[in-house]
Design an enzyme around this catalytic site. Structure first.
Site, PDB file in Angstrom:
ATOM      1  N   ARG A 118       0.706  -1.132   0.053  1.00 27.67           N
ATOM      2  CA  ARG A 118       0.032  -0.053  -0.028  1.00 27.67           C
ATOM      3  C   ARG A 118       0.958   1.493   0.122  1.00 27.67           C
ATOM      4  NH1 ARG A 118      -5.271  -0.125   3.759  1.00 27.67           N
ATOM      5  NH2 ARG A 118      -3.486   0.203   5.375  1.00 27.67           N
ATOM      6  N   ASP A 119       2.327   1.144   0.219  1.00 28.64           N
ATOM      7  CA  ASP A 119       3.173   2.635   0.000  1.00 28.64           C
ATOM      8  C   ASP A 119       4.338   2.130  -0.861  1.00 28.64           C
ATOM      9  OD1 ASP A 119       3.565   5.092   0.262  1.00 28.64           O
ATOM     10  OD2 ASP A 119       4.326   4.829   2.404  1.00 28.64           O
ATOM     11  N   LEU A 120       4.087   1.493  -1.749  1.00 28.00           N
ATOM     12  CA  LEU A 120       5.306   0.857  -2.530  1.00 28.00           C
ATOM     13  C   LEU A 120       5.749   2.200  -3.545  1.00 28.00           C
ATOM     14  CD1 LEU A 120       5.869  -2.395  -4.117  1.00 28.00           C
ATOM     15  CD2 LEU A 120       7.091  -0.412  -4.878  1.00 28.00           C
TER      16      LEU A 120
END
Length: 278
Positions: A118-120
């Site tokens: 979710r925060d790549l």
């Protein structure tokens, strides 16, 4: 990490192995502010992969949480992209594929464990030096798991907008295919030194992602096969985007895996050949 955390370098005398000790000041008046730290510890504890930051231990002492993790000596991919852009020194396709394959291997392991990152983004792709013969490369260590959660259809708005998928930005519900979009943004940024979509406001970004198509990467510098992969990852329909496993099985990616293994730029054991056949 936030303003209430700090990182300390620790070197074990007997082995000379270096670790990072993250010290986080807990907010006992607001348990919600602590959730990200405990979530990262919990989820990383479920993962064991050469391309993912490893947590060796965690403990609380007084009002502080301590997390002992891998030491990475070369910053992150965001810093490397910035340095190369300022020097007008584009990545070669070999370099791009070297990082891309490692990111895919990490992502496959995460998704196999039913976790969405979710925060790549480049800031969360940490690098450490490896030397093969007289060639210096970087081992990828994926971190930044404080926004990660177990895989399910999600509506929560988290992460960094410039790397979020259309379904995340438009709050239409999303799955691990949003991580694939994020990888597409990272791949595009390595190839072009810019993002596929940007805007001065969140609304401007929404509008571009929803209505516009990204510009193709430079065909003079990169192959059509790589350009096609970028386009595939940045498909607005998540059903069209392949999984990390499917990407690793593509003949073009397999060709690069073979080349990089032959040059000993990535560890053969890290390819997870058996898992790829499942």
């Amino acid at each position: 990490m936030d303003e209430c955390s700090e990182s300390l370098l620790y070197c074990e005398k007997q082995t000379n192995i270096k670790y990072i000790v993250i010290k986080i000041r807990l907010h006992y008046e607001s348990q919600n502010q602590n959730n990200w730290a405990f979530r990262e510890v919990e989820l990383l504890g479920k993962l064991s992969h050469n391309n993912i930051i490893k947590i060796y231990k965690s403990f609380t002492e007084g009002q502080d949480l301590y997390i002992v993790t891998d030491y990475t000596d070369s910053g992150d991919l965001s810093q490397l992209i910035s340095v190369r852009a300022k020097a007008n020194d584009p990545f070669t396709e070999t370099e791009v594929m070297f990082y891309f394959v490692q990111i895919l291997l990490a992502l496959k392991h995460i998704h196999d464990n039913q976790i969405i990152h979710r925060d790549l983004r480049p800031k969360n792709i940490l690098l450490t030096k490896i030397v093969t013969g007289n060639i210096q490369r970087h081992l990828v260590k994926l971190g930044g798991f404080h926004q990660a959660k177990m895989q399910e259809l999600d509506l929560e708005q988290v992460g960094t907008p410039s790397y979020q998928s259309p379904e995340q930005l438009l709050e239409n519900g999303y799955t691990n295919k949003s991580d694939i979009w994020s990888v597409g943004c990272v791949l595009y940024e390595m190839c072009t030194f810019c993002l596929p979509f940007s805007g001065q406001t969140l609304y401007a970004l929404f509008t571009k992602v929803k209505n516009e198509k990204h510009e193709s990467i430079d065909s003079k510098w990169f192959s059509k096969e790589l350009s096609d992969i970028v386009d595939l990852l940045l498909s607005k329909d998540p059903e069209i985007r392949p999984s990390a496993k499917e990407l690793l099985e593509l003949p073009f990616v397999q060709k690069w895996i073979t080349i990089l293994v032959q040059k000993q730029m990535i560890d053969q054991e890290n390819i997870e050949t058996q898992n790829l056949r499942e």
